[in-house]
Design a protein around this motif. Sequence first.
Motif, PDB file in Angstrom:
ATOM      1  N   ASP A 244     -73.350 -14.755  34.566  1.00 17.74           N
ATOM      2  CA  ASP A 244     -73.392 -16.149  34.111  1.00 17.74           C
ATOM      3  C   ASP A 244     -73.417 -16.273  32.593  1.00 17.74           C
ATOM      4  O   ASP A 244     -72.899 -17.244  32.045  1.00 17.74           O
ATOM      5  N   THR A 245     -74.031 -15.301  31.922  1.00 21.17           N
ATOM      6  CA  THR A 245     -74.033 -15.307  30.451  1.00 21.17           C
ATOM      7  C   THR A 245     -73.825 -13.890  29.936  1.00 21.17           C
ATOM      8  O   THR A 245     -74.284 -12.920  30.548  1.00 21.17           O
ATOM      9  N   VAL A 246     -73.142 -13.803  28.803  1.00 18.82           N
ATOM     10  CA  VAL A 246     -73.015 -12.551  28.068  1.00 18.82           C
ATOM     11  C   VAL A 246     -73.855 -12.680  26.803  1.00 18.82           C
ATOM     12  O   VAL A 246     -73.646 -13.606  26.008  1.00 18.82           O
ATOM     13  N   GLU A 247     -74.808 -11.760  26.642  1.00 19.96           N
ATOM     14  CA  GLU A 247     -75.686 -11.768  25.479  1.00 19.96           C
ATOM     15  C   GLU A 247     -75.107 -10.838  24.413  1.00 19.96           C
ATOM     16  O   GLU A 247     -74.750  -9.703  24.710  1.00 19.96           O
ATOM     17  N   CYS A 355     -76.527 -25.167  29.491  1.00 15.71           N
ATOM     18  CA  CYS A 355     -75.540 -24.590  30.397  1.00 15.71           C
ATOM     19  C   CYS A 355     -75.835 -23.112  30.640  1.00 15.71           C
ATOM     20  O   CYS A 355     -75.750 -22.623  31.767  1.00 15.71           O
ATOM     21  N   ALA A 356     -76.203 -22.391  29.591  1.00 12.27           N
ATOM     22  CA  ALA A 356     -76.535 -20.972  29.737  1.00 12.27           C
ATOM     23  C   ALA A 356     -77.689 -20.763  30.705  1.00 12.27           C
ATOM     24  O   ALA A 356     -77.708 -19.805  31.479  1.00 12.27           O
ATOM     25  N   LEU A 357     -78.654 -21.666  30.680  1.00 13.01           N
ATOM     26  CA  LEU A 357     -79.832 -21.551  31.527  1.00 13.01           C
ATOM     27  C   LEU A 357     -79.621 -22.133  32.924  1.00 13.01           C
ATOM     28  O   LEU A 357     -80.500 -22.034  33.782  1.00 13.01           O
ATOM     29  N   GLY A 358     -78.469 -22.771  33.127  1.00 17.11           N
ATOM     30  CA  GLY A 358     -78.205 -23.388  34.418  1.00 17.11           C
ATOM     31  C   GLY A 358     -78.986 -24.661  34.647  1.00 17.11           C
ATOM     32  O   GLY A 358     -79.223 -25.064  35.790  1.00 17.11           O
ATOM     33  N   LEU A 359     -79.373 -25.336  33.553  1.00 18.28           N
ATOM     34  CA  LEU A 359     -80.133 -26.582  33.647  1.00 18.28           C
ATOM     35  C   LEU A 359     -79.201 -27.760  33.426  1.00 18.28           C
ATOM     36  O   LEU A 359     -78.509 -27.832  32.415  1.00 18.28           O
ATOM     37  N   ASP A 360     -79.182 -28.691  34.350  1.00 16.90           N
ATOM     38  CA  ASP A 360     -78.263 -29.817  34.240  1.00 16.90           C
ATOM     39  C   ASP A 360     -78.949 -31.134  33.920  1.00 16.90           C
ATOM     40  O   ASP A 360     -78.313 -32.193  33.911  1.00 16.90           O
ATOM     41  N   ASP A 361     -80.258 -31.090  33.618  1.00 17.99           N
ATOM     42  CA  ASP A 361     -80.951 -32.344  33.322  1.00 17.99           C
ATOM     43  C   ASP A 361     -81.614 -32.339  31.952  1.00 17.99           C
ATOM     44  O   ASP A 361     -82.414 -33.217  31.637  1.00 17.99           O
TER      45      ASP A 361
END
Length: 415
Positions: A244-247, A355-361
């Motif tokens: 989901d993310t590349v660091e 978006c990186a954290l998967g938070l939509d609110d």
Amino acid sequence: MTDTVTLWNARLIDGRGGPPVEAASVEVTVADGRIASIGTARGDPPADAIDLAGLTLLPGLIDAHAHVSSDTERSPGFGLPPMKHGADPPPKDLRYFVLANMARAFLRAGITTVRDVGSYDNEAVVLRRALEMGLVDGPRLLSCGRILTATSPGARIFGTMYREADGPWEMRKAVREQIRDGADYIKIMATGARSVEREDPEPAQMTLEEVAAVVDEAHRMGYRVAAHAEGLPGARNAIEASVDTVEHGLSLHRAPELLDAMTERGIVLVPTLSTFYDLAERFATDFTPRLVEQAKRQVEDAALTLVAAQSAGVTLAMGYDSGPPGASANELVRMAEAGLGAAAAVRAATQGSACALGLDDVGTVEAGRIADLLVVDGDPLEDPRILLEPERIRLVIQAGRVVGGTRTAPSDIRP
């Protein structure tokens, strides 16, 4: 107490990358701490209004790559004072007071959400529980638990921050252990670490089969995966397996096809420019000469990848990967100066990091979103460095509650 509170007559940066909106009005619902509506400040302010004339309102900042740990080696002046020879050693449990101070420092700086990417002894998981229980004020906190790595020299240095595993099935077990122990997502070491002399960050440290097993196990259970990836082979494995993310991802400018794949799959890049600067300059005397010379090359590579990723349409997030706690906006400034510009850097630190954290609110100022908000004196689109000046942080609002800032305001919007 009224049902709503109105933030009145602010310059609004909504976090989506567009131009600021002047004379904005943002109404927050008291009961649930969410944004009820956004409009224009016309006429007289309502009775419940907080007048923000001359100030800028934007989403609370989100640090997508922080080591939330009581080890404050890269935060001079923060944490426990240096020990003198012969002094009585401090109790080990003092580390939890350091963590509490760290949480408050993030919040005071307008950082309302933090993703921990690895701490010792699952300290960040403990802190998250304390935050959830209201025992200490701090940001919304997500933690990976222990970082999954193949058997490697880095584990000798990072100890309890790591969970070594070899082969797909052992990796699956390690994922399950992190979920059992309270992780919010999973992090892997797709390559070695630039800060470990006996590791080469260029080749893949985990096989494609191992990475794919982690991603399958985590995604099946509804958890996201972040991949530490410096060299191209490890980054390629991570992207092919659909993390989901590349660091870091500093080598990606050499492989445009991988950046295109990230865009297509919605994989977020967290470039962490500051950490390469740390090794190359800020803490150069603390590292071996080979690592310092390597970091100097990586500083250049990371900047090239940042610009190439933006051009390819990759979603970017802000991750400081440095200290002291609360100074995360240094990374925002570096991203802006490296070629993004201030507007895109602010977007990375808000919507991109969400978006990186998967938070939509969180991450944007929109009706229905949680009211995690920051009010600053000045315009960060003209000079993002103002976000590093404590006296300019006028209000920090978390879920509709005023939790910091220098401006006189109601101490608590929520009941």
